[in-house]
Design a protein around this motif. Structure first.
Motif: not given
Ligand code: G3I
Length: 302
Positions: A43-44, A47, A80, A84, A86-87, A126-127, A204, A206, A235, A265, A273
């Motif tokens: 999931e992450n 990245k 994945h 990108w 993001s991230q 991505n995106e 994806q 969603h 996703e 997803w 998410w």
């Molecule tokens: O890693 C930190 C962690 O250290 C901290 O304790 C925690 C506190 O909230 O945050 C953690 O990071 C989070 C990460 O997920 C892991 O859980 C981020 O804040 C959070 O923003 C991140 O969200 C992810 C998101 O992508 C970010 O863009 C979602 O899990 C994930 O499902 C989502 O997936 C994306 C696909 O990659 C691309 N398409 C859309 C999809 C949904 O947004």
């Protein structure tokens, strides 16, 4: 067949889920995921912020945890994602121009070398397109390095791991009438005509009340496939998880020979998410929802 993966395998497809490394210690989670799915997308963990937290210093611990769990449990893995907006790690967010372009190439090479020969697909880019009616590229630091950044990413990726299928992945490209869908279609058509190495497009999927599922999704899948690429639902989640929508998506994929498979997803609603939308196939207690039964039925009938 009694599981989603087993049912999809009857037609040579997979049924996968996004898996989070932080949940691999949760036995209820791993027992559902281990049983039902035959494909995994981290999931992450693969990245850019996870795999290259400092420039030139790669970190694969979390990605490898997901990868190893998948392989030990007999599942294939989709990578994945490599490029990108993001991230991105902080250092990458602060780069631009030639330095960012080179960093993107180095990142693709570094990550793909580590997983060379191990992943069936990679979401290379991505995106990269904007929402709304413009059909334009999304503004980002990568886009500002020049419009050719996407094809550079794909050419780099092909050289780095010739065994992986290279995908472009995006959301809001499921509805054939949307400008964003047509813009991505035009890019893929152009890439195929010019020999830019692209093998697949990830939708994806969603779906929610703002971006609802539309019955023309199979027209989209069929039209992209006709360009000479594979397609995949990468996703999937649906606000409220209506059983009919989930069955429709499964049937759309089954109707297109080049649809490789479906990935949801997350596993349970509480893993999503968008947990407040209860969009997945299992509730927070791990019980199968009506959408689960409808997808399984569609896969077994197809
Ligand atoms: O890693 C930190 C962690 O250290 C901290 O304790 C925690 C506190 O909230 O945050 C953690 O990071 C989070 C990460 O997920 C892991 O859980 C981020 O804040 C959070 O923003 C991140 O969200 C992810 C998101 O992508 C970010 O863009 C979602 O899990 C994930 O499902 C989502 O997936 C994306 C696909 O990659 C691309 N398409 C859309 C999809 C949904 O947004």
């Amino acid at each position: 067949e009694g599981t989603l993966g087993g049912a999809a395998a009857q037609s040579g497809r997979y049924f996968g889920a996004a898996i989070a490394s932080g949940r691999l210690g949760d036995g209820a989670y791993t027992s559902i995921a281990g049983r039902e799915f035959n494909s995994v997308t981290p999931e992450n963990e693969m990245k850019p912020d996870a795999t290259e937290p400092q420039q030139g210093r790669f970190s694969f611990a979390a990605g490898d945890r997901v990868y190893n769990w998948a392989v030990q449990n007999g599942k294939q893995v989709r990578g994945h994602t490599l490029a990108w907006h993001s991230q991105q790690p902080g250092w990458m967010q602060n780069l631009g121009g030639g330095a960012l372009r080179q960093a993107m190439v180095n990142h693709i090479n570094g990550v793909m070398a580590h997983y060379k020969g191990k992943l069936v697909q990679w979401d290379v880019v991505n995106e990269a397109f904007a929402d709304g009616s413009s059909g334009a590229r999304r503004d980002s630091n990568l886009q500002r390095t020049g419009n050719d950044w996407i094809e550079v990413a794909f050419r780099t990726a092909r050289a780095a791991d010739p065994g992986a299928k290279l995908c472009y992945n995006d959301y809001n490209i499921e509805n054939w009438t949307w400008a964003k869908t047509q813009a991505v279609y035009s890019m893929v058509k152009d890439f195929k005509q010019r020999g830019v190495p692209i093998d697949c497009v990830g939708f994806q999927s969603h779906f929610n009340n703002d971006s609802p599922y539309d019955g023309n999704f199979r027209t989209t899948l069929r039209s992209f496939a006709a360009l000479g690429v594979d397609v995949a639902v990468t996703e999937l989640d649906v606000q409220g998880a209506p059983a009919t929508t989930y069955a429709n998506v499964a049937n759309d994929c089954l109707s297109v020979p080049r649809c490789l498979g479906i990935t949801v997803w997350g596993v349970r609603d509480t893993d999503s998410w968008r947990s407040e939308q209860s969009p997945l196939l299992f509730d927070g207690n791990g019980n199968k929802k009506p959408a689960y039964t409808s997808v399984l039925g569609a896969l077994n009938a197809g």
